[in-house]
Design a protein around this motif. Structure first.
Motif, PDB file in Angstrom:
ATOM      1  N   LEU A 158       2.540   9.460   5.925  1.00  0.00           N
ATOM      2  CA  LEU A 158       2.802  10.844   6.315  1.00  0.00           C
ATOM      3  C   LEU A 158       2.409  11.179   7.764  1.00  0.00           C
ATOM      4  O   LEU A 158       3.253  11.613   8.553  1.00  0.00           O
ATOM      5  CB  LEU A 158       2.071  11.810   5.368  1.00  0.00           C
ATOM      6  CG  LEU A 158       2.256  13.286   5.743  1.00  0.00           C
ATOM      7  CD1 LEU A 158       3.602  13.798   5.313  1.00  0.00           C
ATOM      8  CD2 LEU A 158       1.165  14.151   5.144  1.00  0.00           C
TER       9      LEU A 158
ATOM     10  N   TYR B 242       2.184   1.605  -7.582  1.00  0.00           N
ATOM     11  CA  TYR B 242       1.128   1.255  -6.609  1.00  0.00           C
ATOM     12  C   TYR B 242      -0.261   1.534  -7.200  1.00  0.00           C
ATOM     13  O   TYR B 242      -1.116   0.637  -7.273  1.00  0.00           O
ATOM     14  CB  TYR B 242       1.304   2.050  -5.298  1.00  0.00           C
ATOM     15  CG  TYR B 242       0.034   2.076  -4.469  1.00  0.00           C
ATOM     16  CD1 TYR B 242      -0.436   0.931  -3.839  1.00  0.00           C
ATOM     17  CD2 TYR B 242      -0.714   3.260  -4.328  1.00  0.00           C
ATOM     18  CE1 TYR B 242      -1.623   0.939  -3.106  1.00  0.00           C
ATOM     19  CE2 TYR B 242      -1.893   3.279  -3.594  1.00  0.00           C
ATOM     20  CZ  TYR B 242      -2.347   2.118  -2.990  1.00  0.00           C
ATOM     21  OH  TYR B 242      -3.522   2.135  -2.272  1.00  0.00           O
TER      22      TYR B 242
ATOM     23  N   THR C  28      -8.678   2.792  -4.404  1.00  0.00           N
ATOM     24  CA  THR C  28      -8.156   4.067  -3.897  1.00  0.00           C
ATOM     25  C   THR C  28      -8.442   5.217  -4.860  1.00  0.00           C
ATOM     26  O   THR C  28      -8.538   4.994  -6.076  1.00  0.00           O
ATOM     27  CB  THR C  28      -6.626   3.944  -3.683  1.00  0.00           C
ATOM     28  OG1 THR C  28      -6.076   5.250  -3.475  1.00  0.00           O
ATOM     29  CG2 THR C  28      -5.917   3.318  -4.873  1.00  0.00           C
ATOM     30  N   ASP C  29      -8.501   6.427  -4.313  1.00  0.00           N
ATOM     31  CA  ASP C  29      -8.678   7.609  -5.188  1.00  0.00           C
ATOM     32  C   ASP C  29      -7.448   7.825  -6.072  1.00  0.00           C
ATOM     33  O   ASP C  29      -7.505   8.578  -7.043  1.00  0.00           O
ATOM     34  CB  ASP C  29      -8.983   8.871  -4.353  1.00  0.00           C
ATOM     35  CG  ASP C  29      -7.845   9.311  -3.436  1.00  0.00           C
ATOM     36  OD1 ASP C  29      -6.851   8.570  -3.297  1.00  0.00           O
ATOM     37  OD2 ASP C  29      -7.951  10.413  -2.857  1.00  0.00           O
ATOM     38  N   GLU C  30      -6.333   7.168  -5.732  1.00  0.00           N
ATOM     39  CA  GLU C  30      -5.108   7.373  -6.522  1.00  0.00           C
ATOM     40  C   GLU C  30      -5.228   6.820  -7.942  1.00  0.00           C
ATOM     41  O   GLU C  30      -4.404   7.131  -8.799  1.00  0.00           O
ATOM     42  CB  GLU C  30      -3.899   6.729  -5.826  1.00  0.00           C
ATOM     43  CG  GLU C  30      -3.576   7.408  -4.525  1.00  0.00           C
ATOM     44  CD  GLU C  30      -2.144   7.217  -4.056  1.00  0.00           C
ATOM     45  OE1 GLU C  30      -1.298   6.768  -4.839  1.00  0.00           O
ATOM     46  OE2 GLU C  30      -1.900   7.523  -2.875  1.00  0.00           O
TER      47      GLU C  30
ATOM     48  N   TYR D 246      15.461   5.372   1.601  1.00  0.00           N
ATOM     49  CA  TYR D 246      15.004   6.698   1.983  1.00  0.00           C
ATOM     50  C   TYR D 246      16.177   7.637   2.241  1.00  0.00           C
ATOM     51  O   TYR D 246      16.243   8.743   1.713  1.00  0.00           O
ATOM     52  CB  TYR D 246      14.158   6.556   3.241  1.00  0.00           C
ATOM     53  CG  TYR D 246      13.194   7.683   3.471  1.00  0.00           C
ATOM     54  CD1 TYR D 246      11.897   7.612   2.995  1.00  0.00           C
ATOM     55  CD2 TYR D 246      13.582   8.816   4.177  1.00  0.00           C
ATOM     56  CE1 TYR D 246      11.008   8.625   3.223  1.00  0.00           C
ATOM     57  CE2 TYR D 246      12.692   9.831   4.409  1.00  0.00           C
ATOM     58  CZ  TYR D 246      11.410   9.735   3.934  1.00  0.00           C
ATOM     59  OH  TYR D 246      10.528  10.754   4.162  1.00  0.00           O
TER      60      TYR D 246
ATOM     61  N   ASN E  17      -7.179   9.603   1.310  1.00  0.00           N
ATOM     62  CA  ASN E  17      -6.168   9.265   2.330  1.00  0.00           C
ATOM     63  C   ASN E  17      -6.780   9.087   3.712  1.00  0.00           C
ATOM     64  O   ASN E  17      -7.390  10.012   4.240  1.00  0.00           O
ATOM     65  CB  ASN E  17      -5.135  10.391   2.431  1.00  0.00           C
ATOM     66  CG  ASN E  17      -4.165  10.389   1.288  1.00  0.00           C
ATOM     67  OD1 ASN E  17      -4.548  10.583   0.144  1.00  0.00           O
ATOM     68  ND2 ASN E  17      -2.905  10.166   1.589  1.00  0.00           N
TER      69      ASN E  17
ATOM     70  N   HIS F 153       5.259  12.496  -8.343  1.00  0.00           N
ATOM     71  CA  HIS F 153       4.396  12.882  -7.215  1.00  0.00           C
ATOM     72  C   HIS F 153       3.092  13.545  -7.693  1.00  0.00           C
ATOM     73  O   HIS F 153       3.116  14.582  -8.343  1.00  0.00           O
ATOM     74  CB  HIS F 153       5.171  13.867  -6.339  1.00  0.00           C
ATOM     75  CG  HIS F 153       4.647  13.997  -4.949  1.00  0.00           C
ATOM     76  ND1 HIS F 153       5.326  14.674  -3.972  1.00  0.00           N
ATOM     77  CD2 HIS F 153       3.510  13.547  -4.365  1.00  0.00           C
ATOM     78  CE1 HIS F 153       4.647  14.630  -2.844  1.00  0.00           C
ATOM     79  NE2 HIS F 153       3.523  13.958  -3.071  1.00  0.00           N
TER      80      HIS F 153
ATOM     81  N   ARG G 297       9.150  13.225  -4.283  1.00  0.00           N
ATOM     82  CA  ARG G 297       8.819  11.859  -4.728  1.00  0.00           C
ATOM     83  C   ARG G 297       8.723  11.866  -6.249  1.00  0.00           C
ATOM     84  O   ARG G 297       8.032  12.734  -6.806  1.00  0.00           O
ATOM     85  CB  ARG G 297       7.471  11.482  -4.100  1.00  0.00           C
ATOM     86  CG  ARG G 297       6.862  10.196  -4.601  1.00  0.00           C
ATOM     87  CD  ARG G 297       5.451   9.994  -4.016  1.00  0.00           C
ATOM     88  NE  ARG G 297       5.466   9.442  -2.680  1.00  0.00           N
ATOM     89  CZ  ARG G 297       4.371   9.268  -1.931  1.00  0.00           C
ATOM     90  NH1 ARG G 297       3.189   9.598  -2.392  1.00  0.00           N
ATOM     91  NH2 ARG G 297       4.460   8.753  -0.720  1.00  0.00           N
TER      92      ARG G 297
ATOM     93  N   SER H 247       0.780  -1.241   0.000  1.00  0.00           N
ATOM     94  CA  SER H 247       0.000   0.000   0.000  1.00  0.00           C
ATOM     95  C   SER H 247       0.814   1.294   0.000  1.00  0.00           C
ATOM     96  O   SER H 247       0.230   2.373  -0.018  1.00  0.00           O
ATOM     97  CB  SER H 247      -0.929   0.004   1.224  1.00  0.00           C
ATOM     98  OG  SER H 247      -0.170   0.160   2.413  1.00  0.00           O
TER      99      SER H 247
ATOM    100  N   PRO I  74      10.435  15.002   7.123  1.00  0.00           N
ATOM    101  CA  PRO I  74      10.878  15.159   5.729  1.00  0.00           C
ATOM    102  C   PRO I  74       9.724  15.482   4.775  1.00  0.00           C
ATOM    103  O   PRO I  74       9.015  14.596   4.320  1.00  0.00           O
ATOM    104  CB  PRO I  74      11.492  13.793   5.408  1.00  0.00           C
ATOM    105  CG  PRO I  74      10.781  12.834   6.308  1.00  0.00           C
ATOM    106  CD  PRO I  74      10.385  13.576   7.543  1.00  0.00           C
TER     107      PRO I  74
END
Ligand code: NAD
Ligand code: DAU
Length: 338
Positions: A186, A146, A122-124, A328, A175, A272, A269, A83, A201
């Motif tokens: 986040l 993803y 997902t809304d993504e 990261y 989200n 992004h 990202r 996810s 970050p």
């Protein structure tokens, strides 16, 4: 009614199972979860003794395991997925395997047993939108491995409705935040980093917009879709709490009485998405509306992470630290930010 819930040891799935046991006295639940780094058996410690609840450790890509777990189920609700967008950028393979092939395995099983299927999407899948909001019939334009894997899974699910007449429902929520969310995301990352006086970050300029939804409101919306949704349909779920990442960051710091100097702007990202926004009129027509006021829910969430330091401290060690060291830190040059 008997439910097979997959990915129920994760963030949303565990909140959903707890809600289902509380609100549906006649429900019987099998939770099938592989317990990846994101799955945590502790998330449902409080319901382990409930006779209506059974946990099965297993992979949704394993047909034999899935068929055994789904035997007798009326409905399969698929929360199981890789996810995290950043991980999908670093290591896409597991997303294709679990999110796409895993959904296929569950759909074949639903077809075999002739039971209903709910795909938690997902809304993504819509990608980014600069103005206005996406409707359920808007074009899908996912940006990351993803969101592409999630789009593939829900299209596959819809095809089982069209081709085989399988009863299928799809939810696309914005989200989520709330208790039991893994500290790689986040809000929990920033709450826990701030508590540890570590840098927060913020990717790029922090002007990306997300529409935040308290996890219990999402779980109630999923229940409304199960109860009153129309087979073959997709339902957006959003509360209209659009905020920039920087605004969220400042609210978290204020809630914990920590200084803005903890904010660290880091490399963005890749790919992004700038803004997500969904039109939620269709789910509201099912009688659902968000019950939690955003500011209050965020304060309660901060309180939960304060009160459950042992839970997230364990998750922020081990695999998580290894992951951060590998990907990261080198991307963002953050030293000890995790
Ligand atoms: P999560 O990462 O917290 O939990 C995922 C769960 O799936 C974990 O318990 C993990 O062990 C399990 N899992 C992973 N691979 C598996 C496999 N192969 N077989 C069995 N179990 C496996 O995720 P989440 O945030 O709770 O999200 C749940 C679902 O909701 C996902 O499908 C996600 O795409 C979707 N979603 C999440 C959000 C959000 O904001 N968190 C928003 C919209 C949609
Ligand atoms: O929109 C729904 C999606 O929301 C779900 O489908 C995903 O499973 C879920 O992970 C979430 O995806 P996001 O990428 O929006 O969530 P994340 O918490 O990773 O990031 C939220 C925003 O904050 C995003 O714009 C990236 C930014 N961010 C994130 C992290 C982890 C930062 O600025 N810094 C960070 O360290």
């Amino acid at each position: 009614m008997k439910f097979l819930v997959t990915g129920g040891a994760g963030f949303i799935g565990s909140n959903f199972i707890r809600l289902l046991l509380r609100e549906r006295k006649d429900s019987e639940i099998v939770n099938l979860d592989k317990l990846t780094y994101a799955g945590n058996i502790e998330n449902l410690r409080d319901v382990e003794g409930d006779r209506r609840y059974t946990f099965v450790k297993g992979d949704i890509c394993d047909r034999e395991v899935v068929e055994a777990a789904a035997d007798g189920a009326d409905l399969i609700i698929n929360f199981a997925a890789e996810s995290h967008v950043d991980r999908s950028i670093n290591e896409p393979g597991s997303f294709i395997r679990t999110d796409v092939f895993g959904a296929y395995t569950l759909l074949e099983t639903a077809r075999k047993y002739d039971c209903g299927f709910v795909q938690i999407s997902t809304d993504e899948v819509y990608g980014s939108i600069s103005e206005g909001s996406f409707f359920e019939n808007s074009m899908l334009s996912p940006s990351s491995p993803y969101s592409s894997s999630k789009a593939a899974a829900e299209l596959l699910a819809k095809s089982y409705f069209t081709t085989y007449g399988l009863p299928v429902l799809v939810t696309r929520s914005s989200n989520n935040f709330g208790p039991f969310q893994h500290p790689e995301k986040l809000i929990p990352l920033f709450i826990t980093n701030a508590m540890e006086n570590k840098p927060l970050p913020v990717y790029g300029d922090g002007q990306q917009v997300r529409d935040w939804l308290y996890v219990i409101d999402n779980c109630r919306a999923i229940l409304a879709v199960i109860d009153r949704g129309k087979s073959g349909e997709v339902y957006n779920i959003g509360a209209g709490n659009e905020l920039t990442n920087l605004q969220i960051t400042e609210m978290i710091l204020a809630g914990l009485h920590k200084p803005s100097s903890l904010i660290k702007f880091v490399k963005d990202r890749p790919g992004h998405d700038k803004r997500y926004s969904v039109e939620a009129a269709k789910i509201r027509q099912l009688g659902w509306h968000p019950e939690y006021e955003f500011g209050k829910a965020l304060s309660e969430t901060i309180g939960w992470y304060r009160g459950n330091a042992g839970w997230w401290q364990r998750l922020k060690s081990g695999e998580f630290l290894e992951y951060y060291k590998r990907h990261y830190h080198e991307r963002h040059g953050l030293g000890d930010a995790a």
